[in-house]
Design an enzyme around this catalytic site. Structure first.
Site, PDB file in Angstrom:
ATOM      1  N   ASN A 856      -0.637  -0.412  -3.873  1.00 15.36           N
ATOM      2  CA  ASN A 856      -1.138   0.649  -4.744  1.00 15.36           C
ATOM      3  C   ASN A 856      -2.593   0.541  -5.187  1.00 15.36           C
ATOM      4  OD1 ASN A 856       1.424   1.999  -4.911  1.00 15.36           O
ATOM      5  ND2 ASN A 856       2.108   0.397  -6.306  1.00 15.36           N
ATOM      6  N   TYR A 857      -3.148  -0.666  -5.274  1.00 14.15           N
ATOM      7  CA  TYR A 857      -4.429  -0.813  -5.955  1.00 14.15           C
ATOM      8  C   TYR A 857      -5.559  -1.379  -5.099  1.00 14.15           C
ATOM      9  CZ  TYR A 857      -1.761   0.141 -10.176  1.00 14.15           C
ATOM     10  OH  TYR A 857      -0.966   0.743 -11.122  1.00 14.15           O
ATOM     11  N   LEU A 858      -5.252  -2.066  -4.014  1.00  7.31           N
ATOM     12  CA  LEU A 858      -6.297  -2.654  -3.179  1.00  7.31           C
ATOM     13  C   LEU A 858      -6.542  -1.770  -1.971  1.00  7.31           C
ATOM     14  CD1 LEU A 858      -5.245  -6.420  -3.247  1.00  7.31           C
ATOM     15  CD2 LEU A 858      -6.847  -5.221  -4.746  1.00  7.31           C
TER      16      LEU A 858
END
Length: 898
Positions: A856-858
């Site tokens: 989700n974030y990288l």
């Protein structure tokens, strides 16, 4: 976990934030994130897939809610609090309650009453679907309480505060008015139709363009979105040559066929049109779980020691609990209470057939049902490999038509096409509704979204769909509302589909775009930290924490939801001030995971928190003039499309890129590279508070790994001693002088006994197998004396090993040249070192979940480029699922940076 371990984790959090991504303002002794500078420390997440975030012992699955309504002593502060620096006062806002949603189809087939419907239309549901992945909901500003009455905020006051902000802003911006999502999409569509009325997504894979022409078109377009690097795959070469290559076997042909079906959407339309998502859509709906099959007549629960004859409806619900009898859930008082209440409601409509009145949970005995379920599980495990294979194939054949859909003529995989079966809601953390009955979902509860000219799917159980819609501005295929929390459930395409891929790419590009605005935004909120308007000052302080600590924005919670908070919903009890400029956060975040952090902040931030807490109780909101929607509305005025979640994604990715770039990996081994990557991933996971509880088998698996490591060192030791036996000059060489210090005599004795037992067992199995083969061929089996001779030979070998203990000399079973022994020692040395790094990496990540940040974030392009630079196979970093999810990132240039 020990206190030392917890302290290490807190140092890791500070290490991640020790330098601001784009050079935020700093002061002596404090870094750009408002945190104290530290020397480099060693900190998935550990899929995966975990270090704690607090300085106290805790586990994510056994966290109790922090105490509320505690009496606080009013602190005495040495610093000045002049009236000049105090903003306008404000009153706490009142939180709104949430309503559950009815399930008509389920209500007709169960006795559990469903809550009143909230009246959501299909249009509203489709808008909500677009924001399903967000960390927040755009709720309306909260009403205020005045003299015991709830009133709306005065329009004049709000306007004055807004004007105050515009006057002090570096760039004067018009007020942002949020329009309904559907209206905006129709407008974009109209503009798009005006410019190119005939433009439609391709219905089949476009033919590849010549490289030179493609480059000219990209240059002419002037798009800021970087184009992925094209690497010639086997499929591409086959298309260019005009004839497919010969694959070896069916598996190879199947792989080639799957490769040819991949739609390279990032080349056809990398940015997406932002409105119409598809032109044609055909699918087979969802698959419902099979109906309940009653238990055999001899399997019955007991009440007060007597068997109870339950009708199928009541028996099914009792079975849900019986199956969980040995879990932690069944030991939870809230879980048991909610289950028993819902079960009694079912039995009110479907009472026991023998007239038994069940009124006491303590007198219920579900053990007979539990034992039956366990026996059925054992039978499944005992099935032969062929039986399991046949059962799996039968299931796959039944579900085959639901797994794919036709989107604009292309076959795309569907994600969660299975409707969740009924059961008991488990929840996470201290959820007030855990144990509640999840009703069986029926066709009457489900809305289908499909193309206008497509055939409407027929449910695989009796019933008719609740509604059928043809909304091509949304990406869901079906939706319904579950009864426990009133949440909307959606069926989307699979993670590797073109629509999901476009959504992911746009998300990361939006976070990457923030790099161009972040310095100005930081200047603005640092200025507003001293604003005379309370709402502006609170908003600036909240933005400071969201930026520096990667906190989630936070939603308002109803009384029937778990008490979890984010930045905007923090209460005074969650934040403690510690002189001179430290703030301690302690609250339950998403999924009831505890967030504990003690950080050093700017003096103005410390002063603001003191002002915000003044004259408030512990359970009052810290930011009583800030809501998630108002914060995101302001962020949108700073940068189009900017939200609090974009900040979180940006900080995670920019921190990950910086940590990877700081590592010097020239000449590093593959395992050293993997450890460096996982260390960076772990530190980002700590920043984002991605925790997990220590796996129950962690200690056991770690002990196995350490034993394997000692075995490698034992083999190396015997080779060294064999070398010494050949020529004693090797004892003085630096390469061989170091011994295996952690291998003591007791361990060697135990290890050699184990090896001896395994060798004898191996000889016995081989002897039996050889005899079976001889009998099948019509020959005489070997005599027992043959086996005895082999066992005696094994015992002689291990007697020799016992005599060599402590002599630092050894003889090998078969003679080998010195060069071969030296080569074998070198290989074992490298293997032992790599395995030790693997052990350290596994232990360091036992309480961090690496998968969440990867998914989700990288930005996946960071990993793809890093793997190219350091010659690391992408499969070492990404699972097959992630490689399928991010095909657009796999072809990025190796010099690409976030």
């Amino acid at each position: 976990m020990s206190g030392d371990s917890a302290m290490q984790v807190d140092d890791d959090r500070l290490q991640v934030l020790k330098s601001a991504p784009n050079g935020a303002n700093t002061r002596p002794g404090v870094n750009g994130n408002g945190l104290p500078n530290h020397k480099d420390d060693d900190s998935s997440m550990s899929e995966d897939d975990d270090l704690p975030l607090s300085q106290t012992t805790r586990k994510s699955e056994s966290i109790s809610t922090p105490p509320r309504n505690l009496k606080r002593k009013k602190p005495v502060y040495a610093e000045s609090s002049s009236d000049e620096d105090t903003p306008l006062a404000s009153s706490p806002a009142k939180q709104t309650a949430s309503a559950a949603v009815a399930m008509p189809g389920a209500a007709r087939t169960t006795t559990v009453p469903a809550p009143t419907a909230n009246g959501h239309s299909v249009h509203k549901q489709s808008i909500k679907a677009e924001a399903a992945d967000s960390d927040f909901n755009d709720d309306a500003p909260k009403p205020r309480k005045t003299n015991g009455k709830t009133t709306k905020p005065p329009k004049k006051k709000v306007k004055e505060e807004s004007d105050n902000f515009d006057a002090s802003s570096d760039e004067e911006k018009p007020p942002v008015t949020k329009k309904p999502a559907a209206s905006r999409k129709r407008k974009v569509k109209a503009e798009s139709d005006a410019s190119s009325a005939d433009e439609k997504p391709p219905t089949k894979k476009p033919a590849p363009k010549p490289r030179g022409k493609k480059k000219e078109e990209e240059d002419a377009s002037g798009s800021d979105t970087p184009k992925p690097k094209k690497r010639a795959s086997k499929t591409k070469k086959e298309e260019t040559n005009g004839s497919p290559s010969k694959g070896k076997g069916r598996k190879k042909e199947k792989q080639d066929e799957e490769q040819e079906e991949v739609f390279r959407w990032w080349e056809a339309d990398p940015n997406g049109d932002g409105s119409v998502k598809w032109q044609t859509l055909e699918h087979n709906g969802v698959i419902f779980p099979p109906p309940y099959e009653p238990l055999p007549k001899h399997v019955k629960m007991k009440y007060n020691g007597k068997e109870v004859d339950l009708p199928p409806a009541a028996e099914e619900v009792a079975g849900f609990y019986a199956a969980m009898l040995e879990t932690d859930h069944a030991q939870d008082a809230t879980f048991n209470k909610n289950f028993f209440e819902d079960w009694k409601a079912v039995m009110k409509q479907h009472p026991p057939l023998d007239g038994t009145k069940i009124t006491s949970f303590a007198l219920c005995d579900f053990r007979p049902m539990f034992e039956y379920f366990e026996a059925e599980k054992a039978k499944k495990k005992a099935m032969s490999a062929q039986e399991k294979k046949d059962a799996k194939k039968a299931k796959e054949d039944m579900e085959a038509k639901y797994t794919t859909c036709l989107l604009d003529g292309r076959k795309e995989k569907v994600g969660n096409f299975r409707v969740e079966p009924p059961g008991l809601f488990r929840g996470r953390g201290d959820h007030p509704k855990k144990g509640a009955l999840k009703l069986r979902v029926r066709p009457e509860d489900i809305t289908i979204n499909i193309g206008e000219n497509a055939a409407i799917p027929i449910p695989n159980m009796p019933g008719k769909w609740k509604a059928v819609t043809h909304d091509n501005t949304v990406t869901w295929l079906a939706n319904w509302t579950e009864n426990v929390n009133g949440n909307h459930k959606y069926v989307f395409l699979a993670a590797g589909s073109s629509l999901k891929g476009q959504s992911d790419m746009i998300k990361f590009e939006k976070a990457r775009e923030l790099k161009n605005h972040v310095d100005r935004i930081r200047q603005n909120y640092n200025r507003d930290l001293r604003s005379k308007v309370m709402a502006d000052r609170q908003r600036a302080t909240a933005m400071y924490f969201i930026d520096k600590l990667a906190l989630r924005a936070g939603n308002e919670k109803g009384e029937d939801e778990a008490d979890t908070v984010g930045c905007c919903s923090l209460r005074c009890e969650h934040v403690t001030l510690e002189m001179p400029d430290f703030i301690i956060f302690d609250f339950l975040g998403k999924d009831s995971i505890r967030y504990y952090n003690r950080i050093q902040v700017e003096p103005q931030v410390f002063k603001n928190i003191r002002i915000f807490k003044d004259n408030k109780d512990d359970d009052d909101n810290l930011f009583d003039r800030v809501t998630t929607s108002s914060l995101n509305k302001h962020l949108t005025s700073e940068m189009k499309g900017l939200t609090a979640k974009v900040f979180r994604t940006y900080n995670a990715s920019i921190t990950f890129q910086r940590l990877l770039d700081e590592e010097t990996l020239i000449g590093a081994t593959l395992q050293e590279k993997l450890n460096a990557y996982n260390k960076a991933n772990r530190m980002v996971a700590i920043l984002c508070n991605h925790q997990r509880s220590v796996p129950k088998t962690h200690d056991q698996s770690m002990e196995k790994m350490r034993h394997k490591h000692r075995c490698l060192k034992y083999e190396r030791m015997k080779l060294r001693h064999a070398l010494f036996n050949i020529d004693s000059k090797y004892k003085k060489q630096k390469k061989y002088i170091d011994d295996e210090s952690d291998i003591d005599d007791d361990w060697i004795v135990s290890h050699e006994e184990d090896l001896k037992a395994k060798e004898i067992e191996k000889a016995e199995k081989k002897f039996a197998k050889d005899n079976e083969k001889l009998v099948e061929e019509g020959k005489k089996p070997q005599k027992d004396s043959v086996l005895q001779e082999r066992i005696e030979a094994i015992e002689e070998d291990f007697d020799r090993l016992a005599q060599e203990r402590g002599t630092k000399k050894a003889t090998l079973k078969r003679e080998r040249p010195v060069e071969k022994i030296e080569e074998a020692i070198d290989k074992l040395t490298d293997k032992a070192k790599a395995f030790k790094l693997q052990i350290d990496d596994r232990d360091a990540g036992k309480e961090v979940a690496l998968g969440t940040s990867k998914i989700n974030y990288l930005d996946p392009r960071i990993t793809a480029a890093w793997c190219q630079i350091h010659d690391v196979p992408i499969e070492k970093m990404f699972s097959k699922t992630l490689v399928t999810k991010f095909p657009w990132a796999m072809e990025v240039e190796q010099d690409w940076k976030f």
